[in-house]
Design a protein around this motif. Structure first.
Motif, mmCIF file in Angstrom:
data_model
loop_
_atom_site.group_PDB
_atom_site.id
_atom_site.type_symbol
_atom_site.label_atom_id
_atom_site.label_comp_id
_atom_site.label_asym_id
_atom_site.label_seq_id
_atom_site.Cartn_x
_atom_site.Cartn_y
_atom_site.Cartn_z
ATOM 1 N N GLU A 120 0.867 -1.178 0.000
ATOM 2 C CA GLU A 120 0.000 0.000 0.000
ATOM 3 C C GLU A 120 0.901 1.224 0.000
ATOM 4 O O GLU A 120 1.735 1.380 0.892
ATOM 5 C CB GLU A 120 -0.925 0.002 1.212
ATOM 6 N N VAL A 121 0.729 2.067 -1.007
ATOM 7 C CA VAL A 121 1.584 3.248 -1.164
ATOM 8 C C VAL A 121 0.704 4.483 -1.255
ATOM 9 O O VAL A 121 -0.239 4.521 -2.057
ATOM 10 C CB VAL A 121 2.465 3.132 -2.423
ATOM 11 N N THR A 122 0.990 5.478 -0.440
ATOM 12 C CA THR A 122 0.245 6.734 -0.497
ATOM 13 C C THR A 122 1.225 7.904 -0.479
ATOM 14 O O THR A 122 2.328 7.809 0.061
ATOM 15 C CB THR A 122 -0.728 6.884 0.688
ATOM 16 N N LEU A 123 0.785 8.997 -1.078
ATOM 17 C CA LEU A 123 1.565 10.236 -1.106
ATOM 18 C C LEU A 123 0.688 11.336 -0.529
ATOM 19 O O LEU A 123 -0.439 11.543 -0.991
ATOM 20 C CB LEU A 123 1.969 10.579 -2.542
ATOM 21 N N SER A 124 1.181 12.050 0.471
ATOM 22 C CA SER A 124 0.391 13.118 1.078
ATOM 23 C C SER A 124 1.159 14.434 1.062
ATOM 24 O O SER A 124 2.390 14.461 1.064
ATOM 25 C CB SER A 124 -0.013 12.753 2.511
ATOM 26 N N TYR A 125 0.397 15.534 1.030
ATOM 27 C CA TYR A 125 0.967 16.876 1.012
ATOM 28 C C TYR A 125 -0.111 17.863 1.435
ATOM 29 O O TYR A 125 -1.292 17.508 1.572
ATOM 30 C CB TYR A 125 1.486 17.220 -0.392
ATOM 31 N N VAL A 126 0.266 19.101 1.639
ATOM 32 C CA VAL A 126 -0.671 20.173 1.984
ATOM 33 C C VAL A 126 -0.864 21.038 0.742
ATOM 34 O O VAL A 126 0.111 21.514 0.150
ATOM 35 C CB VAL A 126 -0.149 21.015 3.158
ATOM 36 N N ARG A 180 7.628 22.388 -2.048
ATOM 37 C CA ARG A 180 6.485 21.659 -1.503
ATOM 38 C C ARG A 180 6.994 20.435 -0.742
ATOM 39 O O ARG A 180 7.874 19.718 -1.208
ATOM 40 C CB ARG A 180 5.520 21.216 -2.603
ATOM 41 N N ASN A 181 6.402 20.207 0.447
ATOM 42 C CA ASN A 181 6.729 19.038 1.256
ATOM 43 C C ASN A 181 5.812 17.862 0.904
ATOM 44 O O ASN A 181 4.615 18.055 0.645
ATOM 45 C CB ASN A 181 6.558 19.355 2.749
ATOM 46 N N PHE A 182 6.378 16.672 0.924
ATOM 47 C CA PHE A 182 5.624 15.450 0.667
ATOM 48 C C PHE A 182 5.951 14.407 1.730
ATOM 49 O O PHE A 182 7.025 14.443 2.337
ATOM 50 C CB PHE A 182 5.974 14.852 -0.700
ATOM 51 N N THR A 183 5.020 13.462 1.913
ATOM 52 C CA THR A 183 5.261 12.289 2.736
ATOM 53 C C THR A 183 4.826 11.059 1.958
ATOM 54 O O THR A 183 3.672 10.959 1.543
ATOM 55 C CB THR A 183 4.495 12.344 4.070
#
Length: 207
Positions: A120-126, A180-183
């Motif tokens: 399971e792979v997800t990418l999150s950001y604001v 931009r920040n990512f997780t």
């Protein structure tokens, strides 16, 4: 009375037991060390149409840590029991005036050398409105003849796509410092050291 041979046999048995325990401890220690090292030393591939004032770094960026040096990408990993998290940011230069004068778009993919798609792979950001967005990845098995297959070999590529089935593109505006920040979150039974982060960037306008 205990014979001398019995004492010797008893002593030998104890020594063998101690050696066996020591071997087990060492084997576990070595396996754990390799797992930790393999993640910390994971390599990444950054592809760009032009690398003019375009960089990818580990961790998160804020006004509190604008002054470098910024961490390298592999320093952004955090490991848990059954998952791994990579914090990284994309920037168009640095805040000291050395930044791109042109707008850029870029997209993010992840390659895994795992033999299954159980991850399971997800990418999150604001986003620009201050809302946290979490994108689930779309897995696709690479087949012979695919350009990415030629570069990475057998495995899966995880893309982040929009409603039109196209890669989601992010914008870095030019003529000012922009980032931009990512997780990236990876969970499953595969070793995250098999992962490669692929960022493709292109210039969209001259100013």
């Amino acid at each position: 009375m205990v014979s001398m041979s019995s004492k010797v046999n008893s002593l030998m048995l104890r020594i063998l037991m101690l050696l066996l325990i020591a071997c087990i401890v060492l084997a576990v220690g070595i396996t754990y060390g390799r797992y930790q090292t393999s993640i910390a030393a994971v390599s990444f591939n950054v592809t760009s149409v032009s690398t003019d004032k375009f960089g990818i770094y580990g961790g998160s960026l804020s006004q509190d840590n604008f002054q470098g040096p910024w961490p390298t990408l592999d320093e952004g990993w955090t490991m848990n029991d059954d998952s791994a998290e990579l914090k990284f940011f994309v920037a168009n230069g640095n805040p000291e005036g050395d930044y791109s004068k042109r707008d850029r778009t870029y997209s993010i993919k992840v390659f895994s050398g795992a033999v299954n798609d159980s991850l399971e792979v997800t990418l999150s950001y604001v986003d620009e409105n201050g809302n946290t967005v979490e994108l689930p990845a779309n897995p696709e098995r690479l087949e012979s003849g695919n350009t990415m297959y030629e570069s990475f070999g057998d495995g899966w590529v995880y893309s982040f796509i929009d409603m039109g089935e196209s890669d989601i593109e992010f914008l870095l505006e030019g003529e000012k410092f922009n980032y931009r920040n990512f997780t990236l979150n990876v969970s499953g039974e595969s070793d995250p050291s098999l992962f490669h982060l692929i960022v493709t960037s292109g210039i969209v306008a001259n100013k």
